[in-house]
Scaffold this motif. Structure first.
Motif: not given
Length: 342
Positions: A272-296
């Motif tokens: 099992x994996x327990x992973x935290x999420x905070x937008x501000x400090x997540x990798x820049x590529x992950x931010x770009x991927x999120x923006x692109x997916x939301x746009x789509x």
């Protein structure tokens, strides 16, 4: 300076409750290299906005709020002048900066002003940033999961969204549904059930009226592949009961400083994996991927807002920014927005 170069803005100069927010007049800034200036229509309020206001001293008057929507008003050197007049949605405006979206004009890097389709309202645009990017990050942390969501990217997977009537929960339901997952949501009332169903959840479990572990396990006999978790400390036992071997819990809220305790041996044995999420400090590529997916997803009409999409909008005028922050800290169901301009 002429009044034409002045604007209304909400600022705070010291940490504290919503009473430290003050409506003031300040100069309109000019965009620098790689920046745009946006005439803000709506400012979105997130939990991190009021939490950051109560925490560290900003050191100077700061305009709160990360998210927003509006129209590009001016561009700085090196930016395509053709962007002027474009409708955009804004993200992470106030992270490590003094200028958030609770003002008539905000200057920020062009990357953080994303084209908003004509089919999407300014209300929806101001609701996207932190909730949508948080949900996208959570949904892409599963074992062997995609780095960017798209139709079919989560096909064959079962996702449990805890708190399906919240802003992040709503975004997670919509994005997971769009990506082809089977979506189960937990809620605490009939009203929240209605909202989660409107967002597109395939199954909704009222954990106050049903045994959530038994019900979810009946819906997903092989277990849940991924949990998008709003209250990981409170829901640890439930998550353990419903997770498939190799499953992931992606949690994005700290529940007022609660501490997470998980069984080491069971987590190891079941991978099992327990992973935290905070937008501000997540990798820049992950931010770009999120923006692109939301746009789509917007272009596909798969990401919606308002009551009919399970995310009621609660709108306050700029002069009542304190009341808007209080609504979020008080647990308002839906998305709280500040109308900066018509």
């Amino acid at each position: 300076m002429s009044t034409e170069n002045m604007q209304q803005a909400v600022v705070y100069a010291k940490p504290g409750g919503s009473e430290v927010l003050e409506l003031t007049t300040r100069p309109v800034a000019e965009p620098g290299p790689g920046e745009v200036r946006v005439a803000v229509r709506l400012s979105g309020v997130n939990p991190t906005d009021w939490k950051s206001r109560t925490g560290a001293d900003p050191g100077a008057p700061k305009v709160p709020n990360q998210d927003g929507s509006g129209v590009v008003d001016a561009v700085g050197p090196g930016v395509d002048p053709g962007l002027v007049g474009r409708r955009v949605w804004l993200w992470e405006a106030a992270w490590q900066r003094l200028d958030g979206t609770a003002q008539q004009y905000v200057v920020l890097p062009v990357r953080q002003a994303v084209p908003l389709p004509d089919s999407a309202s300014f209300e929806l645009g101001a609701s996207l940033g932190i909730p949508g990017m948080t949900a996208h990050r959570a949904l892409t942390l599963g074992q062997h999961g995609p780095s960017r969501l798209a139709p079919g990217a989560l096909a064959g997977r079962t996702v449990l969204v805890a708190g399906g009537a919240g802003a992040v929960g709503n975004a997670a339901i919509q994005l997971a549904h769009w990506a082809g997952a089977t979506v189960i949501a937990t809620v605490s009332s009939d009203e929240k059930r209605r909202l989660a169903e409107a967002a597109g959840a395939h199954h909704v479990v009222d954990y106050k009226a049903q045994d959530a572990a038994v019900t979810v396990r009946a819906l997903a006999p092989d277990g849940v592949d991924l949990v998008v978790e709003v209250a990981v400390a409170a829901n640890t036992a439930l998550d353990l009961a419903v997770l498939a071997n190799g499953g992931t819990v992606a949690f994005y809220a700290d529940d007022a400083g609660a501490e997470l305790t998980v069984p080491v041996r069971e987590s190891m044995a079941r991978n099992l994996r327990w992973l935290g999420v905070l937008v501000y400090t997540m990798p820049e590529q992950a931010k770009d991927d999120a923006v692109a997916a939301l746009t789509d997803a917007l272009a596909d009409g798969a990401y919606r807002g308002g009551e009919e999409a399970g995310l009621p909008w609660h709108t306050y005028p700029l002069a009542e920014a304190a009341a808007a922050h209080d609504a979020v800290s008080g647990g308002a169901v839906g998305k709280v927005l500040i109308r900066v301009a018509d």
